[in-house]
Write an enzyme that holds these catalytic residues in place. Structure first.
Site, PDB file in Angstrom:
ATOM      1  N   GLN A  57      -4.251 -12.209  -5.535  1.00 21.84           N
ATOM      2  CA  GLN A  57      -5.289 -11.941  -6.541  1.00 21.84           C
ATOM      3  C   GLN A  57      -5.792 -13.216  -7.213  1.00 21.84           C
ATOM      4  O   GLN A  57      -6.851 -13.193  -7.849  1.00 21.84           O
ATOM      5  CB  GLN A  57      -4.750 -10.980  -7.616  1.00 21.84           C
ATOM      6  CG  GLN A  57      -4.507  -9.574  -7.119  1.00 21.84           C
ATOM      7  CD  GLN A  57      -5.789  -8.831  -6.758  1.00 21.84           C
ATOM      8  OE1 GLN A  57      -6.899  -9.227  -7.135  1.00 21.84           O
ATOM      9  NE2 GLN A  57      -5.655  -7.753  -6.016  1.00 21.84           N
ATOM     10  N   CYS A  93      -1.374  10.585 -10.284  1.00 25.82           N
ATOM     11  CA  CYS A  93      -1.347  12.036 -10.092  1.00 25.82           C
ATOM     12  C   CYS A  93      -1.949  12.461  -8.757  1.00 25.82           C
ATOM     13  O   CYS A  93      -1.651  13.537  -8.267  1.00 25.82           O
ATOM     14  CB  CYS A  93      -2.112  12.735 -11.203  1.00 25.82           C
ATOM     15  SG  CYS A  93      -1.356  12.459 -12.791  1.00 25.82           S
ATOM     16  N   THR A 116       0.300  -8.554   3.003  1.00 27.12           N
ATOM     17  CA  THR A 116       1.539  -7.786   3.193  1.00 27.12           C
ATOM     18  C   THR A 116       2.403  -8.463   4.245  1.00 27.12           C
ATOM     19  O   THR A 116       3.606  -8.677   4.036  1.00 27.12           O
ATOM     20  CB  THR A 116       1.215  -6.336   3.624  1.00 27.12           C
ATOM     21  OG1 THR A 116       0.441  -5.717   2.587  1.00 27.12           O
ATOM     22  CG2 THR A 116       2.477  -5.540   3.862  1.00 27.12           C
ATOM     23  N   ALA A 163      -7.774 -12.165   3.077  1.00 23.87           N
ATOM     24  CA  ALA A 163      -9.229 -12.350   3.132  1.00 23.87           C
ATOM     25  C   ALA A 163      -9.997 -11.258   2.401  1.00 23.87           C
ATOM     26  O   ALA A 163     -11.013 -11.523   1.765  1.00 23.87           O
ATOM     27  CB  ALA A 163      -9.691 -12.408   4.593  1.00 23.87           C
TER      28      ALA A 163
HETATM   29  C1  LIG Z   1      -3.977  -6.538  -1.956  1.00 22.19           C
HETATM   30  C2  LIG Z   1      -2.700  -7.213  -2.273  1.00 22.19           C
HETATM   31  C3  LIG Z   1      -1.699  -7.360  -1.310  1.00 22.19           C
HETATM   32  C4  LIG Z   1      -1.818  -6.778   0.084  1.00 22.19           C
HETATM   33  O1  LIG Z   1      -2.742  -7.489   0.823  1.00 22.19           O
HETATM   34  P1  LIG Z   1      -3.170  -6.955   2.294  1.00 22.19           P
HETATM   35  O2  LIG Z   1      -3.941  -8.080   2.858  1.00 22.19           O
HETATM   36  O3  LIG Z   1      -4.005  -5.754   2.013  1.00 22.19           O
HETATM   37  O4  LIG Z   1      -1.939  -6.649   3.034  1.00 22.19           O
HETATM   38  C5  LIG Z   1      -0.541  -8.022  -1.657  1.00 22.19           C
HETATM   39  N1  LIG Z   1      -0.376  -8.526  -2.887  1.00 22.19           N
HETATM   40  C6  LIG Z   1      -1.308  -8.401  -3.849  1.00 22.19           C
HETATM   41  C7  LIG Z   1      -1.058  -8.982  -5.190  1.00 22.19           C
HETATM   42  C8  LIG Z   1      -2.502  -7.736  -3.574  1.00 22.19           C
HETATM   43  O5  LIG Z   1      -3.411  -7.614  -4.529  1.00 22.19           O
END
Ligand SMILES: *Cc1c(COP(=O)(O)O)cnc(C)c1O
Length: 406
Positions: free
Chosen positions: A183, A330, A76, A204
């Site tokens: 991902q 939901c 993020t 990580a």
């Molecule tokens: C999990 C994820 C994030 C956020 O990652 P954090 O390290 O939890 O902030 C951002 N982009 C994608 C595609 C994610 O799967």
């Protein structure tokens, strides 16, 4: 063999820490507690050596130079630094940003924030498999475009974008290219040179490392990418991200990256087999199940299925000892189904009846068999209670049914 429950099939949300990663981290929580910025004694030097080893390990996994790795608190923050940093730095050259509708909220909300602050953002619509085409991107770019941000692989459906082609289109137009590869890293080969990306986010806790630590790759040559600082302070991380380094976290990220690099070919083969077994086991026993996402250009661990005539939250409730995610929101404040599935054109009913299964390193074949049994039994039970399903089975076209209230 008895399966230990609950079975965890939500690895795209987060992964457990690999015990080898934990082992690597522990000394940095105990005796090697130094501040990596302390230059005057061995406590600092030891911490710094741990950080620099991790920087090499992360760089190697994505074919970068270690000097191009900036440690952050997670993907993020990496997305925020890349997007706001590039937008602010290049404000003079233009104010246009291109992204797509199925990005993670960390990218979407950052772009929406910029849209409220004088930037123009194009949110491209993917096709029904979740793919954005290079031509779509090229067509959207104008001479005011400063940044294109497009995820490598989608967290909900696992669809993998043709990043190299898209980045090439960006480069021809002189815009920077960022990808949220959170991902994809550790699951499929990532090569920032071959892909031609300028900025790349990773985290990580999606690759069996600890939470709260991630990195941003920032290209140093051809072009040398410059970003506006988002976190001011002591000038850590080449001035791009101030704050005392999370040394144990960084060491964990490095160890996690190294293990992924080494084990990826074998792990990816194994997970693809388990994923396809799960998919087949479910669709052989149940009708009216559709796959969301691209059938082949997809992460080895991810399968997102819509179960017609079933409500995803009810299904999740019945699957209480199988941990998955539903495409239905939901449980949150809204009744909106997944915006990702909506962008693909999946109808509200099917989006509400969708489940994401995301497998991981510690899933065993028996757990997959257990999940198949549980899902099949749960869907059958719910459909037995569904008059719509009964009518559909008897050949009634639901769309032509006249309801009493009309
Ligand atoms: C999990 C994820 C994030 C956020 O990652 P954090 O390290 O939890 O902030 C951002 N982009 C994608 C595609 C994610 O799967």
């Amino acid at each position: 063999m008895a399966v230990k429950t609950p079975v965890y099939l939500d690895n795209n949300a987060t992964t457990p820490v690999d015990p080898r990663v934990l082992e690597a981290m522990l000394p940095y929580l105990r005796e090697h507690f130094g501040n990596a910025a302390s230059r005057s004694h061995s406590f600092g030097w030891t911490a710094e050596a741990g950080v620099e080893k991790a920087r090499r390990q992360v760089a190697e996994l994505i074919h970068a130079d270690p000097r191009e790795i900036i440690f952050t608190s997670g993907a993020t923050e990496s997305d925020n630094l890349a997007i706001k940093g590039a937008a602010e730095m290049h404000r003079e050259q233009g104010n246009h940003i291109v992204t797509c509708q199925t990005e993670h909220k960390a990218v979407l909300d950052t772009c929406e924030y910029l849209a409220r602050h004088g930037f123009e953002v194009t949110f491209l619509k993917p096709d029904s498999d979740g793919l954005v085409a290079p031509e779509q991107v090229a067509d959207a770019v104008t001479d005011r475009t400063i940044l294109i941000t497009l995820m490598t692989a989608n967290n909900e459906i696992g669809t993998i974008h043709p990043i190299a082609e898209i980045a090439a289109a960006a480069r021809r137009k002189g815009a920077l290219f960022h990808t949220d590869a959170t991902q994809a890293v550790g699951k499929i080969p990532i090569d920032v040179q071959a892909m031609g990306v300028d900025l790349l986010s990773l985290s990580a806790h999606k690759i069996y490392g600890p939470k709260g630590i991630g990195a941003l790759y920032v290209r140093r040559r051809q072009p040398r990418v410059r970003l506006a600082i988002q976190m001011h302070g002591g000038g850590h991380e080449r001035g791009l991200r101030s704050g005392t380094l999370n040394v144990p976290g960084i060491v964990g990220l490095g160890a996690a990256a190294e293990i992924c690099g080494r084990e990826m070919p074998e792990e990816s083969r194994r997970l693809t087999g388990l994923r396809d077994r799960l998919h087949r086991g479910i669709t052989e026993a149940l009708d009216e199940v559709t796959l969301n996402g691209h059938p082949t250009r997809r992460l080895p661990n991810t399968v997102n299925l819509s179960f017609a005539y079933v409500e995803g939250e009810s299904l999740m409730m019945k699957l209480s000892d199988v941990a998955v995610s539903s495409g239905s929101a939901c449980t949150s404040a809204s009744l909106e189904p997944s915006f990702v599935l909506k962008a693909l054109g999946v109808g509200d009913d099917l989006a509400h009846g969708s489940i994401r299964f995301s497998l991981g390193r510690f899933n065993a074949a028996e757990e997959i068999e257990y999940a198949i049994q549980k899902v099949v039994a749960a869907v059958r039970q719910l459909r037995e209670l569904s008059p719509l399903y009964e009518m559909a089975r008897q050949g009634v076209d639901i769309k032509t049914v006249k309801w009493g209230q009309e």
